[in-house]
Design a protein around this motif. Sequence first.
Motif, PDB file in Angstrom:
ATOM      1  N   GLU A 123      -2.751  12.427  19.055  1.00 17.88           N
ATOM      2  CA  GLU A 123      -3.268  11.337  18.222  1.00 17.88           C
ATOM      3  C   GLU A 123      -2.111  10.550  17.625  1.00 17.88           C
ATOM      4  OE1 GLU A 123      -6.816  10.296  15.176  1.00 17.88           O
ATOM      5  OE2 GLU A 123      -6.514  12.361  15.818  1.00 17.88           O
ATOM      6  N   VAL A 124      -2.242   9.204  17.683  1.00 20.53           N
ATOM      7  CA  VAL A 124      -1.228   8.319  17.116  1.00 20.53           C
ATOM      8  C   VAL A 124      -1.938   7.249  16.292  1.00 20.53           C
ATOM      9  CG1 VAL A 124       0.357   8.676  19.057  1.00 20.53           C
ATOM     10  CG2 VAL A 124      -1.242   6.744  19.105  1.00 20.53           C
ATOM     11  N   ILE A 125      -1.184   6.354  15.697  1.00 22.77           N
ATOM     12  CA  ILE A 125      -1.770   5.187  15.037  1.00 22.77           C
ATOM     13  C   ILE A 125      -1.945   4.113  16.111  1.00 22.77           C
ATOM     14  CG2 ILE A 125      -1.416   3.379  13.313  1.00 22.77           C
ATOM     15  CD1 ILE A 125       0.222   5.409  11.715  1.00 22.77           C
ATOM     16  N   TYR A 126      -3.186   3.820  16.435  1.00 24.73           N
ATOM     17  CA  TYR A 126      -3.468   2.887  17.529  1.00 24.73           C
ATOM     18  C   TYR A 126      -3.282   1.453  17.031  1.00 24.73           C
ATOM     19  CZ  TYR A 126      -5.331   7.273  19.183  1.00 24.73           C
ATOM     20  OH  TYR A 126      -5.458   8.603  19.524  1.00 24.73           O
ATOM     21  N   GLU A 127      -2.539   0.674  17.799  1.00 24.73           N
ATOM     22  CA  GLU A 127      -2.109  -0.641  17.333  1.00 24.73           C
ATOM     23  C   GLU A 127      -2.836  -1.801  17.992  1.00 24.73           C
ATOM     24  OE1 GLU A 127       2.125  -0.894  17.569  1.00 24.73           O
ATOM     25  OE2 GLU A 127       2.436   1.018  16.537  1.00 24.73           O
ATOM     26  N   ALA A 128      -3.559  -1.564  19.078  1.00 29.14           N
ATOM     27  CA  ALA A 128      -4.238  -2.662  19.763  1.00 29.14           C
ATOM     28  C   ALA A 128      -5.257  -2.109  20.756  1.00 29.14           C
ATOM     29  CB  ALA A 128      -3.220  -3.551  20.505  1.00 29.14           C
ATOM     30  N   VAL A 129      -6.172  -2.978  21.195  1.00 33.21           N
ATOM     31  CA  VAL A 129      -7.124  -2.654  22.251  1.00 33.21           C
ATOM     32  C   VAL A 129      -6.936  -3.672  23.364  1.00 33.21           C
ATOM     33  CG1 VAL A 129      -9.560  -2.454  22.892  1.00 33.21           C
ATOM     34  CG2 VAL A 129      -8.789  -1.642  20.644  1.00 33.21           C
ATOM     35  N   SER A 130      -6.898  -3.198  24.609  1.00 31.75           N
ATOM     36  CA  SER A 130      -6.660  -4.096  25.736  1.00 31.75           C
ATOM     37  C   SER A 130      -7.561  -3.733  26.911  1.00 31.75           C
ATOM     38  CB  SER A 130      -5.194  -4.028  26.176  1.00 31.75           C
ATOM     39  OG  SER A 130      -4.970  -4.865  27.303  1.00 31.75           O
ATOM     40  N   ASP A 148      -6.535  -5.326  29.892  1.00 35.46           N
ATOM     41  CA  ASP A 148      -5.681  -5.914  30.927  1.00 35.46           C
ATOM     42  C   ASP A 148      -4.312  -5.225  30.891  1.00 35.46           C
ATOM     43  OD1 ASP A 148      -4.135  -7.503  32.600  1.00 35.46           O
ATOM     44  OD2 ASP A 148      -4.970  -9.389  31.882  1.00 35.46           O
ATOM     45  N   THR A 149      -3.949  -4.597  31.989  1.00 41.78           N
ATOM     46  CA  THR A 149      -2.666  -3.878  32.028  1.00 41.78           C
ATOM     47  C   THR A 149      -1.472  -4.819  31.874  1.00 41.78           C
ATOM     48  OG1 THR A 149      -2.694  -4.028  34.458  1.00 41.78           O
ATOM     49  CG2 THR A 149      -3.536  -1.992  33.451  1.00 41.78           C
ATOM     50  N   ARG A 150      -1.684  -6.113  32.086  1.00 34.65           N
ATOM     51  CA  ARG A 150      -0.581  -7.067  31.955  1.00 34.65           C
ATOM     52  C   ARG A 150      -0.219  -7.333  30.494  1.00 34.65           C
ATOM     53  NH1 ARG A 150      -3.326 -11.630  35.600  1.00 34.65           N
ATOM     54  NH2 ARG A 150      -5.025 -10.901  34.256  1.00 34.65           N
ATOM     55  N   SER A 151      -1.118  -6.941  29.574  1.00 34.04           N
ATOM     56  CA  SER A 151      -0.843  -7.197  28.158  1.00 34.04           C
ATOM     57  C   SER A 151      -0.901  -5.924  27.326  1.00 34.04           C
ATOM     58  CB  SER A 151      -1.846  -8.219  27.614  1.00 34.04           C
ATOM     59  OG  SER A 151      -3.181  -7.738  27.765  1.00 34.04           O
ATOM     60  N   ILE A 152      -0.649  -4.792  27.944  1.00 30.82           N
ATOM     61  CA  ILE A 152      -0.675  -3.518  27.223  1.00 30.82           C
ATOM     62  C   ILE A 152       0.460  -3.464  26.202  1.00 30.82           C
ATOM     63  CG2 ILE A 152      -0.296  -1.026  27.462  1.00 30.82           C
ATOM     64  CD1 ILE A 152      -3.011  -1.733  28.354  1.00 30.82           C
ATOM     65  N   GLU A 153       0.118  -3.037  24.986  1.00 35.58           N
ATOM     66  CA  GLU A 153       1.113  -2.855  23.943  1.00 35.58           C
ATOM     67  C   GLU A 153       1.317  -1.364  23.678  1.00 35.58           C
ATOM     68  OE1 GLU A 153       0.155  -5.105  20.439  1.00 35.58           O
ATOM     69  OE2 GLU A 153      -0.715  -6.740  21.617  1.00 35.58           O
ATOM     70  N   LYS A 154       2.382  -1.049  22.981  1.00 32.35           N
ATOM     71  CA  LYS A 154       2.671   0.334  22.615  1.00 32.35           C
ATOM     72  C   LYS A 154       1.533   0.904  21.767  1.00 32.35           C
ATOM     73  CE  LYS A 154       6.044   3.095  20.058  1.00 32.35           C
ATOM     74  NZ  LYS A 154       7.239   3.057  19.184  1.00 32.35           N
ATOM     75  N   ASN A 155       1.166   2.154  22.026  1.00 33.97           N
ATOM     76  CA  ASN A 155       0.128   2.863  21.265  1.00 33.97           C
ATOM     77  C   ASN A 155      -1.213   2.131  21.267  1.00 33.97           C
ATOM     78  OD1 ASN A 155       1.980   4.862  20.628  1.00 33.97           O
ATOM     79  ND2 ASN A 155       2.558   3.899  18.695  1.00 33.97           N
ATOM     80  N   SER A 156      -1.591   1.593  22.413  1.00 33.49           N
ATOM     81  CA  SER A 156      -2.844   0.857  22.506  1.00 33.49           C
ATOM     82  C   SER A 156      -3.957   1.693  23.127  1.00 33.49           C
ATOM     83  CB  SER A 156      -2.644  -0.434  23.312  1.00 33.49           C
ATOM     84  OG  SER A 156      -2.242  -0.134  24.632  1.00 33.49           O
ATOM     85  N   ILE A 157      -5.165   1.137  23.031  1.00 29.87           N
ATOM     86  CA  ILE A 157      -6.357   1.724  23.658  1.00 29.87           C
ATOM     87  C   ILE A 157      -6.702   0.852  24.855  1.00 29.87           C
ATOM     88  CG2 ILE A 157      -8.787   2.313  23.342  1.00 29.87           C
ATOM     89  CD1 ILE A 157      -8.156   2.369  20.263  1.00 29.87           C
ATOM     90  N   PHE A 158      -6.735   1.423  26.041  1.00 29.64           N
ATOM     91  CA  PHE A 158      -7.077   0.679  27.258  1.00 29.64           C
ATOM     92  C   PHE A 158      -8.512   0.987  27.644  1.00 29.64           C
ATOM     93  CE2 PHE A 158      -7.398   0.678  31.979  1.00 29.64           C
ATOM     94  CZ  PHE A 158      -7.253  -0.694  32.177  1.00 29.64           C
ATOM     95  N   ILE A 159      -9.318  -0.073  27.808  1.00 28.62           N
ATOM     96  CA  ILE A 159     -10.702   0.076  28.248  1.00 28.62           C
ATOM     97  C   ILE A 159     -10.812  -0.512  29.644  1.00 28.62           C
ATOM     98  CG2 ILE A 159     -13.118  -0.437  27.757  1.00 28.62           C
ATOM     99  CD1 ILE A 159     -12.434  -0.534  24.812  1.00 28.62           C
ATOM    100  N   ALA A 160     -11.184   0.319  30.602  1.00 29.78           N
ATOM    101  CA  ALA A 160     -11.160  -0.055  32.027  1.00 29.78           C
ATOM    102  C   ALA A 160     -12.464  -0.738  32.421  1.00 29.78           C
ATOM    103  CB  ALA A 160     -10.929   1.191  32.883  1.00 29.78           C
ATOM    104  N   LEU A 161     -12.454  -2.056  32.420  1.00 31.57           N
ATOM    105  CA  LEU A 161     -13.648  -2.817  32.789  1.00 31.57           C
ATOM    106  C   LEU A 161     -13.721  -3.033  34.299  1.00 31.57           C
ATOM    107  CD1 LEU A 161     -13.603  -5.574  30.019  1.00 31.57           C
ATOM    108  CD2 LEU A 161     -14.846  -3.393  30.010  1.00 31.57           C
ATOM    109  N   ARG A 162     -14.935  -3.272  34.762  1.00 34.28           N
ATOM    110  CA  ARG A 162     -15.144  -3.625  36.168  1.00 34.28           C
ATOM    111  C   ARG A 162     -15.519  -5.101  36.254  1.00 34.28           C
ATOM    112  NH1 ARG A 162     -17.483   0.957  39.316  1.00 34.28           N
ATOM    113  NH2 ARG A 162     -17.583   2.813  37.992  1.00 34.28           N
ATOM    114  N   GLY A 163     -15.059  -5.757  37.310  1.00 36.24           N
ATOM    115  CA  GLY A 163     -15.448  -7.129  37.586  1.00 36.24           C
ATOM    116  C   GLY A 163     -15.857  -7.259  39.034  1.00 36.24           C
ATOM    117  N   SER A 164     -16.235  -8.468  39.420  1.00 37.59           N
ATOM    118  CA  SER A 164     -16.658  -8.675  40.807  1.00 37.59           C
ATOM    119  C   SER A 164     -15.511  -8.471  41.790  1.00 37.59           C
ATOM    120  CB  SER A 164     -17.238 -10.088  40.966  1.00 37.59           C
ATOM    121  OG  SER A 164     -16.301 -11.062  40.544  1.00 37.59           O
ATOM    122  N   ASN A 165     -14.270  -8.686  41.318  1.00 40.17           N
ATOM    123  CA  ASN A 165     -13.117  -8.584  42.218  1.00 40.17           C
ATOM    124  C   ASN A 165     -12.100  -7.537  41.781  1.00 40.17           C
ATOM    125  OD1 ASN A 165     -13.993 -10.774  43.913  1.00 40.17           O
ATOM    126  ND2 ASN A 165     -13.367 -12.170  42.272  1.00 40.17           N
TER     127      ASN A 165
END
Length: 460
Positions: free
Chosen positions: A23-30, A32-49
């Motif tokens: 567990e850390v202090i989470y600093e952002a939610v993303s 998009d892997t192109r804009s991942i920040e340190k200590n972030s939460i990544f949510i893996a969305l699906r799209g048509s492509n």
Amino acid sequence: MEKLTLKEIIQAVDGEFLKEGKEVIYEAVSTDTRSIEKNSIFIALRGSNFNGNNYAVEASEKGAKICIIDEIAFRIEDFSDEVSVIKVKDTKQALLSLAEYYRSKLSIKVIGITGSTGKTSTKDIVAAVLSSKYKVFKTKGNFNNEIGLPLMIFKLDNEYDVAVLEMGMSNFGEIHNLAKTARPDIAIITNIGVSHIEYLKSRENILKAKMEITDFFEGNNSLIINSDNDLLKELNNLTFNLIRIGTEDKNIDFKADEIILKENYINFRIIDKYGFESPEFTVNIPGKHNVLNTLLAVACGKLLGLSYEQMIDGIKSLEFTSMRLDIVKGSKFTIIDDSYNASPDSMKAAIDVLLNFKGNRKIAVLGTMKELGNMSYELHKDIGRYAKEKDIDLLIVSGEFTEAYIKGFEDIKKVLSYEDNERICDFLKNDIEKNDVILVKASRSMKFEKIVNNLKVINS
């Protein structure tokens, strides 16, 4: 971003651990892997492509400490010991649910804005009006849907006093989901037109979909509406506060009077329901529709305790989102860049702005208006007719409904049709005259900003 614990996160998204990390202090939610920040939460969305689940490991390598997924498309041992992996039924719903929970931790006022046209302009004006008294956050760009709005909420913290959030939709249920997530204290509906009528079939259905913004309202919530709009004007017998603005009716809360429309600004006074007259408002944007948008912002300011003088001071800091009625005056001619989007209401408003300009020829470069369904031909024809009635000197059209524009405009000597943007640019480069005023407007997919950029080069 305010503090979230690992326990809060897994409960909010109704998920299960595939792997529990540090567990850390989470600093952002993303998303998009192109804009991942340190200590972030990544949510893996699906799209048509794309399928974000395929990029969960990459997200962790770039700094994500939690990956929320709905499909196992990786080897769990590829994650470091520090990373938590949470599996949910649907990651899009998880994004909304986590944002809803995060919103509940914030002690700020939320203003939700929807409508067929004018959402972004109104958002900008509301934020400016409130800025003289409050620290204000506003939706960036067009992050106004079921993915964009939650991402905006994660940008908030309790250092802000007010969040002004734009809410877009194309069908039933979408505004409901956004309202559930953002829980607005105050809602604004700019107007009810025909945008998205392809999906909703009638303006009455569009009104019903927009009114979902009030689905979680209680008696102390307030809805601000534009009573110049025929459908909004009929709203009554609501269980919460209803505030009406306009330029026509007498029995409204805030009415604009002594309206002056100039090339690059509007000027007016406000008479409120008590008969009090405001000082003079001067807003450095053109168009009567922006008088209405400003009135919506003023009503919001009054609800939040601002004086007219404070609002006038705030408006001085107004910053507009790009490509929305951006006036570009060059050495040779003037460009009215409204290339971001288009609907019948916004087309007419932009043509009205064009007419307020002093200059040589008034030229309108118009493209397709999308999502109008079976009404597309007639609505494009109507815009052609409107341009003719307003004595536009030259109409240049492109897209799938050029025939409709031409039929509505009627004067074949003053209308030109081109297959693509390059041909329009070639014509303008050779035919444009000194002091011409050129409006460029179409739905986003037409990419008319390329025409604007070409004109800027010519005009430099």
